[in-house]
Design an enzyme around this catalytic site. Sequence first.
Site, PDB file in Angstrom:
ATOM      1  N   HIS A  50      17.815  48.775  66.371  1.00  0.00           N
ATOM      2  CA  HIS A  50      17.264  48.460  67.694  1.00  0.00           C
ATOM      3  C   HIS A  50      18.220  48.965  68.770  1.00  0.00           C
ATOM      4  O   HIS A  50      19.437  48.975  68.577  1.00  0.00           O
ATOM      5  CB  HIS A  50      17.070  46.942  67.822  1.00  0.00           C
ATOM      6  CG  HIS A  50      16.417  46.514  69.098  1.00  0.00           C
ATOM      7  ND1 HIS A  50      15.174  46.953  69.488  1.00  0.00           N
ATOM      8  CD2 HIS A  50      16.842  45.690  70.094  1.00  0.00           C
ATOM      9  CE1 HIS A  50      14.847  46.405  70.657  1.00  0.00           C
ATOM     10  NE2 HIS A  50      15.857  45.645  71.045  1.00  0.00           N
ATOM     11  N   TYR A  56      21.874  47.908  44.094  1.00  0.00           N
ATOM     12  CA  TYR A  56      22.948  48.725  44.677  1.00  0.00           C
ATOM     13  C   TYR A  56      23.348  49.815  43.693  1.00  0.00           C
ATOM     14  O   TYR A  56      23.412  49.581  42.483  1.00  0.00           O
ATOM     15  CB  TYR A  56      24.164  47.870  45.022  1.00  0.00           C
ATOM     16  CG  TYR A  56      25.249  48.616  45.763  1.00  0.00           C
ATOM     17  CD1 TYR A  56      25.168  48.808  47.137  1.00  0.00           C
ATOM     18  CD2 TYR A  56      26.348  49.137  45.086  1.00  0.00           C
ATOM     19  CE1 TYR A  56      26.157  49.500  47.830  1.00  0.00           C
ATOM     20  CE2 TYR A  56      27.343  49.835  45.764  1.00  0.00           C
ATOM     21  CZ  TYR A  56      27.244  50.005  47.134  1.00  0.00           C
ATOM     22  OH  TYR A  56      28.215  50.701  47.807  1.00  0.00           O
ATOM     23  N   CYS A 107      12.056  51.474  71.333  1.00  0.00           N
ATOM     24  CA  CYS A 107      13.180  50.968  72.134  1.00  0.00           C
ATOM     25  C   CYS A 107      14.167  52.081  72.463  1.00  0.00           C
ATOM     26  O   CYS A 107      14.860  52.025  73.478  1.00  0.00           O
ATOM     27  CB  CYS A 107      13.877  49.824  71.412  1.00  0.00           C
ATOM     28  SG  CYS A 107      14.406  50.207  69.725  1.00  0.00           S
ATOM     29  N   HIS A 154      34.858  42.190  40.482  1.00  0.00           N
ATOM     30  CA  HIS A 154      34.914  42.618  39.082  1.00  0.00           C
ATOM     31  C   HIS A 154      33.834  43.638  38.726  1.00  0.00           C
ATOM     32  O   HIS A 154      34.029  44.431  37.802  1.00  0.00           O
ATOM     33  CB  HIS A 154      34.827  41.390  38.163  1.00  0.00           C
ATOM     34  CG  HIS A 154      36.091  40.579  38.166  1.00  0.00           C
ATOM     35  ND1 HIS A 154      36.103  39.193  38.139  1.00  0.00           N
ATOM     36  CD2 HIS A 154      37.391  40.965  38.219  1.00  0.00           C
ATOM     37  CE1 HIS A 154      37.349  38.766  38.151  1.00  0.00           C
ATOM     38  NE2 HIS A 154      38.145  39.822  38.214  1.00  0.00           N
ATOM     39  N   CYS A 177      31.183  39.518  38.932  1.00  0.00           N
ATOM     40  CA  CYS A 177      31.116  39.065  40.322  1.00  0.00           C
ATOM     41  C   CYS A 177      31.304  40.251  41.270  1.00  0.00           C
ATOM     42  O   CYS A 177      31.917  41.262  40.914  1.00  0.00           O
ATOM     43  CB  CYS A 177      32.172  37.996  40.602  1.00  0.00           C
ATOM     44  SG  CYS A 177      33.875  38.551  40.407  1.00  0.00           S
ATOM     45  N   ASP A 187      26.558  54.903  46.769  1.00  0.00           N
ATOM     46  CA  ASP A 187      27.222  54.119  47.810  1.00  0.00           C
ATOM     47  C   ASP A 187      26.228  53.557  48.816  1.00  0.00           C
ATOM     48  O   ASP A 187      26.405  53.656  50.030  1.00  0.00           O
ATOM     49  CB  ASP A 187      28.265  54.978  48.536  1.00  0.00           C
ATOM     50  CG  ASP A 187      29.167  54.143  49.455  1.00  0.00           C
ATOM     51  OD1 ASP A 187      29.316  52.943  49.176  1.00  0.00           O
ATOM     52  OD2 ASP A 187      29.696  54.688  50.435  1.00  0.00           O
ATOM     53  N   GLN A 227      32.960  38.951  50.763  1.00  0.00           N
ATOM     54  CA  GLN A 227      32.476  39.499  52.022  1.00  0.00           C
ATOM     55  C   GLN A 227      32.558  38.457  53.125  1.00  0.00           C
ATOM     56  O   GLN A 227      32.436  37.252  52.876  1.00  0.00           O
ATOM     57  CB  GLN A 227      31.025  39.950  51.893  1.00  0.00           C
ATOM     58  CG  GLN A 227      30.809  41.139  50.962  1.00  0.00           C
ATOM     59  CD  GLN A 227      29.340  41.474  50.841  1.00  0.00           C
ATOM     60  OE1 GLN A 227      28.583  40.805  50.149  1.00  0.00           O
ATOM     61  NE2 GLN A 227      28.924  42.528  51.525  1.00  0.00           N
ATOM     62  N   PHE A 228      32.754  38.927  54.352  1.00  0.00           N
ATOM     63  CA  PHE A 228      32.758  38.027  55.492  1.00  0.00           C
ATOM     64  C   PHE A 228      31.345  37.538  55.772  1.00  0.00           C
ATOM     65  O   PHE A 228      30.381  38.297  55.696  1.00  0.00           O
ATOM     66  CB  PHE A 228      33.310  38.723  56.738  1.00  0.00           C
ATOM     67  CG  PHE A 228      34.804  38.743  56.794  1.00  0.00           C
ATOM     68  CD1 PHE A 228      35.512  37.644  57.266  1.00  0.00           C
ATOM     69  CD2 PHE A 228      35.508  39.865  56.373  1.00  0.00           C
ATOM     70  CE1 PHE A 228      36.885  37.669  57.318  1.00  0.00           C
ATOM     71  CE2 PHE A 228      36.889  39.890  56.423  1.00  0.00           C
ATOM     72  CZ  PHE A 228      37.586  38.792  56.894  1.00  0.00           C
TER      73      PHE A 228
END
Length: 789
Positions: free
Chosen positions: A750, A253, A328, A224, A207, A258, A211-212
Site C-alpha cells: 500500500h 517456505y 493507491c 534448527h 524448530c 529464499d 523472530q521479533f
Amino acid sequence: MDVETAVRSAVDAGAFIRPTFDQKIFKDQCAYCFKDPHGKDGLYISLKNYHAFCREHAEIYGTTSGNTLFVQFESTKKIIEERTDGEPTSKMTKLTIDSDPKFEFEDKYCVVVHPEYSQQVKNVQNLPEIAEAIAQIANTTSAERLSLLSSTSNAWDAEIKLITKHQNLEQQDNGKHLALTGWTCEVEGCGLNDNLWLNLTDGAVRCGRSQFLSDGKKTNGNGHMQDYFDSTRFPLVVKLGTISSNLELIDVYSYDEDDAVIDPNLEKHLKHFGLDPTKMEKTAKSTMEMELDMNEKWEWSKCTEDGLLLEPIFGPGYTGLVNTGSSCYMNSVLQALVTVDSFQTRYGEQGLETLVNCPLDKLHNDFNAQFSKVVRAMLSGDYSSEMDPTNNHIKPLQFKRVAAGNHRDFSTSKQQDVEEYIRFLFEKIAENSRTEVIDPTDSFKFKAINRFEDRGTRRVRYTDQEEMLIRLPISGDLLRPIPDTENRYSVDMKAAIHAYFDVQKIDDYISPITGEPKGATNTISMKTFPDYLFFQVSKFAYNVDGTQKKLDMELEIEEELDLSGYRGHGKLEHEIALPDEEPTAPRTTPDIPASVRFVAGELMLMGFCENACYRAAYYSNGNVEIASNWLMEHMDDSDINDLFVIPSGTPSARGEVDPNLVASIVEMGFSNHQAKYALKQVPTVAEAVEWLFANMDSIPVESAAVGLSSDAPEPSVTESATQKTFKDGGEKYKLIGMISHMGSRPDSGHYVAHMLKEGKWVLFNDEKVALSQDPPKKLAYVYLYKRIA
C-alpha cells in the site's frame, strides 16, 4: 415565449437529435467535473449528443456550443416505505440497500432550455420524440458504467507468492508418519513444541529461528531447521501449526528460493507423511501473519499514523481520491503533483479551457482533458467540505484508464511501483504537451552529465542525459544496524546522495585505444537544477532468481539540501576525449564479444567443454555466476557441445534481461527502461553502458515502447537532451512531500502520501485526508523537494 414553445423552437433549430438504439448516454457524472445526479440540481444531459453537465458547466457548454436543449436528471435517495405486496413504491426507481433502513433512488426528468434553467417542462406528452429520448435515457446503462465494466479487472493489494520450483519434490520413502498434533523439535536437547517446521523431503521436524513480534517480544526458536537445510540441502518446509483444510493459508517456505512460496502439490506432500489437512486445525500464526502484525505495529501504523486521533482537513487541495482497485500508487503520485506550481497552472488554471476546447466525442478519452478534470476537482474544494462528509472525495476511474492506455502494467488493477509510474506518467504528459505552452514535467527534468573515463588511457567522454528523478543507491556499506532490532538499519541521506554522484567502476571495459581490459569509470553530475526534485530510495534488492525483497531501513533525512557540490561543467581543457567512433579491435573468435569470451574462458577453467561454455556465457549476458548456473541446468541439452555460432537477430531474442545487470546499470544513473533496452542490444553491463552513451537519443519512449498493440504506430523517439531548454536555478532544496510504501515488494502492499501544505504536514491515504501528527520522514520511498534558492 413560454417554455414549451422555446423547447419546440430549439428542436426546430437542430438542438435535438433522436438517440439511436445503441446511443452512448452519459448520465453518471459531469463531463467537466465529478458532480453527479445526486447533488444540487442534478445533471443536464444534452439532447444533441447525450453528454451530461452540472449546472455550472451546462451554462458554459450551452453558451460556447450553441446546443441549448437539455434533460435535467435528478436522482434523490429516499427511505423505502414498507408495503404489504412487496412492490417498490415507484416504477422509475433503482433499488439499493445501504443498511437498515432500506433506501431507493427516485429519478426525476424534465426538459430545460439554456439559459432559462429555472423554467422546466415536466410533462412531455406533447413532445413525443423527446419523451422517447427520456425513456431511453432512463432505461439505458450509462456509458460511464459500460466503460468501467469493459476495462476493470479484479485485484488486491496483498503479497503475491511465487510457485515453488520444487512442486515436483522427490520425497523419501522412509516410512515416517507424523501424528496430527503434539510435535516437538527432534534435535536432542531442544524440546520446543511451537514454531515447528516439517521438512517435506524426509519428514524431519525442527524448530524455526526466533523472530521479533509486534509487541517487541521474540518467538521461541533455535533455528534448527535452517541448520538442517544447511547440512542436507532439503529445501521445502511447512510450518506445522498452520496446516488446515484451507491450503492457501498454510505457511510454505523454500530455503534455496529464499521466500514464502506456493506448493501446488502441498496436500500430496503432506499426506506422504500421514498429515491430512482436512483433519487438522490451524494453531499458529504464519510467517506472513507475523509480518503483517509487525507492519500494523511498525511500518504500516507509522506511515498511515494508525491509532492516532487525526483531525480531518477540508477545502481546496485537500480532496481525497478513492482507491479504484490497487490504485493507491496513482493516488499518491497525483497528491504530490497537484502541489506543484506548473501542474496547478497547466491542469488547474488552464484546465477549463482544455475541457471546453476538447470535442465531446474525444473528451472521455483525451489525456489532457481527463487530467484537467481531476486536478481542477482536487483544487476546487467542491469535494472536500466539512458540511458534506459523504461527498469528500472523487473517483478518478476515467483518468486511470485513459492515462494507462494499453500499458501492460498500469492498465490492470494490480499494484504497481510508484517510481515506475512517475516515469511513465511524465513521459505521457510530455507526449501530450508538445503543442502546449507549458509542459509541467519541465519543473522536474534536469540535465545530467556523465563523465566516462577509460582507465587505460585516461581519455574521457562527456555525454548529457535528461533525468526526472534521482535514484539513491543503498549499498551494504551505507547500512548501519539499529541497536536492539533484528536486521533493521539506518542510512544517512547525505551518504546516499554522495553515492549516487560518486565514481562508479566498470571493471571489464576494454579500451578502444589499447585493446586492454583495464576497465573504466563513470561519474554523474548535474548540469541544471530544476524547480522540484524527486528522490527515490532504492529499498528493493534483487534475489538471485530475479525476485525483489525490501530492505528494512530508516533514512536519516535532510529537510534542507545543498547540492552545490554536485554541479558539473563538462570537459576540462587538459582532458583528452575518447574517439566517438571506436576502432573495432581484432578478435580471436569472430563475432563473439570479448566479455563473452572472457566468461567462457572462466568456465573452461572449471573443466567444461569450449562450445558449452561459449553458449552459457552468451545466453547469460556475460555473467560468470549466471552462466555457471545456466550451464548446470542445460547440461542435458542435446546441442550443448555443438559448434557455437552467434544467433541471428539482436540479443533481445534471448528473452528477459537479468534484473541484476539492470540494477548495476541503474546504479550508474540510468533508468530501468534505458538499462533494459540497452541490454537487449548488447550482452554485458560494460557494453550496455557504452551503448547508452553512444545511442541515448535513439531509445524509444517508455510509454510507447511497452504494451503496444500489434497495429500500433512505430514508437516515437525521445527528444535529445541537447535540443531543449532546462530550468536552472540555485542548488538548495526543501522537503515538501513524501510517498511511503508498506509491504515487501513495490508491486504489492500500500502507498500513502504526506504533503507539506500551508506549513502543516497532511496525510493523504486514498480518500482519507487529515492533518498529520507524526509524518514518517525516515520511512518514505519517494521524497519530493522544492528549490528554495
